[in-house]
Design an enzyme around this catalytic site. Structure first.
Site, PDB file in Angstrom:
ATOM      1  N   THR A   1       0.842  -1.203   0.000  1.00  0.00           N
ATOM      2  CA  THR A   1       0.000   0.000   0.000  1.00  0.00           C
ATOM      3  C   THR A   1       0.873   1.248   0.000  1.00  0.00           C
ATOM      4  O   THR A   1       0.707   2.146  -0.835  1.00  0.00           O
ATOM      5  CB  THR A   1      -0.910   0.000   1.252  1.00  0.00           C
ATOM      6  OG1 THR A   1      -1.768  -1.131   1.170  1.00  0.00           O
ATOM      7  CG2 THR A   1      -1.737   1.269   1.357  1.00  0.00           C
TER       8      THR A   1
ATOM      9  N   GLN B   1       1.106  -9.583  -5.712  1.00  0.00           N
ATOM     10  CA  GLN B   1       0.555 -10.941  -5.772  1.00  0.00           C
ATOM     11  C   GLN B   1       1.468 -11.928  -6.492  1.00  0.00           C
ATOM     12  O   GLN B   1       1.408 -13.120  -6.229  1.00  0.00           O
ATOM     13  CB  GLN B   1      -0.811 -10.924  -6.470  1.00  0.00           C
ATOM     14  CG  GLN B   1      -1.916 -10.291  -5.636  1.00  0.00           C
ATOM     15  CD  GLN B   1      -2.298 -11.117  -4.415  1.00  0.00           C
ATOM     16  OE1 GLN B   1      -2.076 -12.327  -4.358  1.00  0.00           O
ATOM     17  NE2 GLN B   1      -2.878 -10.469  -3.423  1.00  0.00           N
TER      18      GLN B   1
ATOM     19  N   SER C   1       4.741  -6.636  -0.876  1.00  0.00           N
ATOM     20  CA  SER C   1       4.636  -6.817   0.581  1.00  0.00           C
ATOM     21  C   SER C   1       5.196  -8.181   0.924  1.00  0.00           C
ATOM     22  O   SER C   1       4.881  -9.159   0.234  1.00  0.00           O
ATOM     23  CB  SER C   1       3.165  -6.862   1.002  1.00  0.00           C
ATOM     24  OG  SER C   1       2.631  -5.604   1.205  1.00  0.00           O
TER      25      SER C   1
ATOM     26  N   HIS D   1       4.426 -10.179   3.419  1.00  0.00           N
ATOM     27  CA  HIS D   1       3.514 -11.175   4.008  1.00  0.00           C
ATOM     28  C   HIS D   1       2.758 -11.995   2.975  1.00  0.00           C
ATOM     29  O   HIS D   1       2.044 -12.942   3.315  1.00  0.00           O
ATOM     30  CB  HIS D   1       2.532 -10.513   4.985  1.00  0.00           C
ATOM     31  CG  HIS D   1       1.508  -9.622   4.360  1.00  0.00           C
ATOM     32  ND1 HIS D   1       0.207 -10.012   4.191  1.00  0.00           N
ATOM     33  CD2 HIS D   1       1.578  -8.366   3.859  1.00  0.00           C
ATOM     34  CE1 HIS D   1      -0.489  -9.027   3.630  1.00  0.00           C
ATOM     35  NE2 HIS D   1       0.332  -8.008   3.421  1.00  0.00           N
TER      36      HIS D   1
ATOM     37  N   THR E   1      13.367   4.986  10.812  1.00  0.00           N
ATOM     38  CA  THR E   1      14.334   3.930  11.135  1.00  0.00           C
ATOM     39  C   THR E   1      13.967   2.640  10.405  1.00  0.00           C
ATOM     40  O   THR E   1      12.816   2.193  10.477  1.00  0.00           O
ATOM     41  CB  THR E   1      14.345   3.687  12.663  1.00  0.00           C
ATOM     42  OG1 THR E   1      14.599   4.940  13.287  1.00  0.00           O
ATOM     43  CG2 THR E   1      15.395   2.668  13.061  1.00  0.00           C
TER      44      THR E   1
ATOM     45  N   CYS F   1      -9.115  -6.496   1.342  1.00  0.00           N
ATOM     46  CA  CYS F   1      -9.102  -5.080   1.697  1.00  0.00           C
ATOM     47  C   CYS F   1     -10.485  -4.469   1.566  1.00  0.00           C
ATOM     48  O   CYS F   1     -10.725  -3.364   2.001  1.00  0.00           O
ATOM     49  CB  CYS F   1      -8.122  -4.329   0.797  1.00  0.00           C
ATOM     50  SG  CYS F   1      -6.547  -5.148   0.746  1.00  0.00           S
TER      51      CYS F   1
HETATM   52  N1  PMP Z   1      -1.418  -4.648  -4.111  1.00  0.00           N
HETATM   53  C1  PMP Z   1      -2.035  -5.825  -4.233  1.00  0.00           C
HETATM   54  C2  PMP Z   1      -2.205  -6.414  -5.604  1.00  0.00           C
HETATM   55  C3  PMP Z   1      -2.486  -6.524  -3.119  1.00  0.00           C
HETATM   56  O1  PMP Z   1      -3.093  -7.702  -3.260  1.00  0.00           O
HETATM   57  C4  PMP Z   1      -2.296  -5.946  -1.833  1.00  0.00           C
HETATM   58  C5  PMP Z   1      -2.786  -6.657  -0.589  1.00  0.00           C
HETATM   59  N2  PMP Z   1      -4.086  -7.126  -0.669  1.00  0.00           N
HETATM   60  C6  PMP Z   1      -1.650  -4.706  -1.761  1.00  0.00           C
HETATM   61  C7  PMP Z   1      -1.215  -4.083  -2.906  1.00  0.00           C
HETATM   62  C8  PMP Z   1      -1.426  -4.016  -0.441  1.00  0.00           C
HETATM   63  O2  PMP Z   1      -0.581  -4.741   0.384  1.00  0.00           O
HETATM   64  P1  PMP Z   1      -0.527  -4.414   1.943  1.00  0.00           P
HETATM   65  O3  PMP Z   1      -1.935  -4.558   2.452  1.00  0.00           O
HETATM   66  O4  PMP Z   1       0.403  -5.419   2.496  1.00  0.00           O
HETATM   67  O5  PMP Z   1      -0.032  -3.016   2.062  1.00  0.00           O
END
Ligand code: PMP
Length: 383
Positions: free
Chosen positions: A75, A182, A202, A204, A240, A328
């Site tokens: 994000t 993704q 990201s 995770h 940081t 989201c």
């Molecule tokens: N871009 C895409 C294509 C995603 O699938 C996601 C997470 N659903 C994000 C951006 C945002 O990632 P995060 O919520 O870890 O900031």
């Protein structure tokens, strides 16, 4: 519980936990501190960066070469790129209609503030319409636009033709930002050859820690910071740097790409098995993007005659975790903008569920999940 929501987030790999635990045991670590402990932290950060460079085929050691900016995740990286890429803060934006809200909402807000924004159409198979892209590029007469397209969609898993898109953009003098959140760790990625300007992700989503990600910038690509603060990361992203999270990201990416073809084969086998089992038992089922190239782990399925919210709740009660489109937005659950952009009718949009396997999923998981999904579907449609 059977976890089939791996596009929303993934469980952390125990080896990543070990790597981060070792880092946390080393603390304190502020890599900007001048003393020995700070310098040790800085060395750990350099090691993480080296590993990231190896995984992405990008040399972060040469001054003026490509850079990796640590952020809090996809994000933030998308926001940073859309706000800060290009020579002019008012550069026109071209974004696809199926982007994540961190791109789409950013674009909508920028449009309200007077920035020129164009929305790139989607073909019925879920991929971006390159003819429309060419029209949008041809219509730009002044400033070079910034084009933002995801490498793979988070709802359907459809992989976008980034190489072709990037060539069209290069020829038109446009900058290209790719949201690879993704696809990274699931699809091959070679940043030495892909003609793009920036890319983000990201950790995770590939069995790494939550709350960390990065924005990759190609050689010579500048970014205007969106946070104001210290001089970390050459002022591009002050704050940081969380060394344990960076080390965890590097470990997770290295584990994901180290055995990429094996992991992909596992995911494809399990995803296809799930689709076959469901299609055999539920004939009216529709698999979105099935004719396009898709991520190995994702399937987005409509169960005509059902409502996605009832289906999701019943599946949760039955012990199957999945989601209706993007995590989201599933709290408020508006109709999927992705399926709408693909031209799906209301019946398909309102009955769509996304399942995502991971390299840790098993055949047993799929067998049990398929059985439970079929039972839930039968119950909901025989009322
Ligand atoms: N871009 C895409 C294509 C995603 O699938 C996601 C997470 N659903 C994000 C951006 C945002 O990632 P995060 O919520 O870890 O900031």
């Amino acid at each position: 519980m059977i976890y089939l929501d791996n596009n929303a987030t993934t469980t952390i790999d125990p080896l990543v936990v070990d790597a981060m635990t070792q880092q946390w045991a080393r603390g304190p670590f502020n890599p900007s501190s001048q003393h020995q402990l700070g310098q040790q932290a800085s060395q750990q950060l350099d090691l993480a960066l080296l590993e990231m460079g190896r995984c992405l085929n990008s040399d972060f050691t040469t001054p003026g070469g490509p850079r990796l900016i640590w952020t809090s995740g996809g994000t933030e990286s998308n926001n940073l790129a859309l706000a800060g890429l290009g020579d002019d803060p008012a550069a026109p934006l071209i974004v696809s209609r199926i982007e994540h809200p961190s791109v789409l909402r950013f674009a909508q807000l920028a449009e309200k503030s007077g920035r020129q924004v164009s929305y790139l159409n989607i073909c019925s198979d879920g991929s971006v319409d390159l003819n429309h892209l060419q029209e949008l590029l041809d219509a730009q007469h002044s400033l070079s636009p910034v084009v933002a397209v995801m490498s793979a969609n988070n709802e359907t898993g459809v992989i976008q033709p980034i190489e072709q898109l990037a060539s069209l953009c290069r020829a038109a003098g446009a900058l290209v930002h790719v949201d690879a959140t993704q696809s990274i760790g699931k699809e091959p990625l070679d940043l030495a050859t892909l003609p793009i300007d920036s890319l983000c992700f990201s950790a995770h989503k590939f069995h790494g820690p939550v709350g960390v990600g990065a924005l990759w910038l190609g050689a010579g690509v500048n970014i205007r910071p969106h946070l104001i603060g210290g001089e970390q990361q050459l002022l591009s992203r002050p704050g940081t740097i969380p060394v344990p999270l960076a080390a965890g990201t590097a470990k997770a990416l290295s584990l994901a790409v180290g055995n990429l073809s094996e992991h992909r084969a596992t995911m494809v086998r399990l995803r296809d098995l799930l689709e076959q089992r469901l299609a055999a038992a539920i004939p009216p089922l529709v698999i979105h993007g099935v004719d396009a190239k898709r991520l190995p782990n994702t399937t987005c399925v409509s169960f005509p005659g059902t409502d996605r919210q009832s289906m999701l709740m019943a599946l949760d009660m039955a012990g199957v975790c999945c989601s209706s489109g993007s995590a989201c937005s599933s709290g408020s659950s508006p109709p999927s903008h992705v399926l709408l952009a693909m031209g799906c009718d209301d019946a398909l949009v309102s009955s769509a569920i996304r399942f995502g396997v991971s390299r840790f999923s098993t055949t047993g998981d799929i067998d049990t999940a398929a059985e439970r999904i079929c039972l839930v579907h039968k119950r909901l449609t025989s009322r």
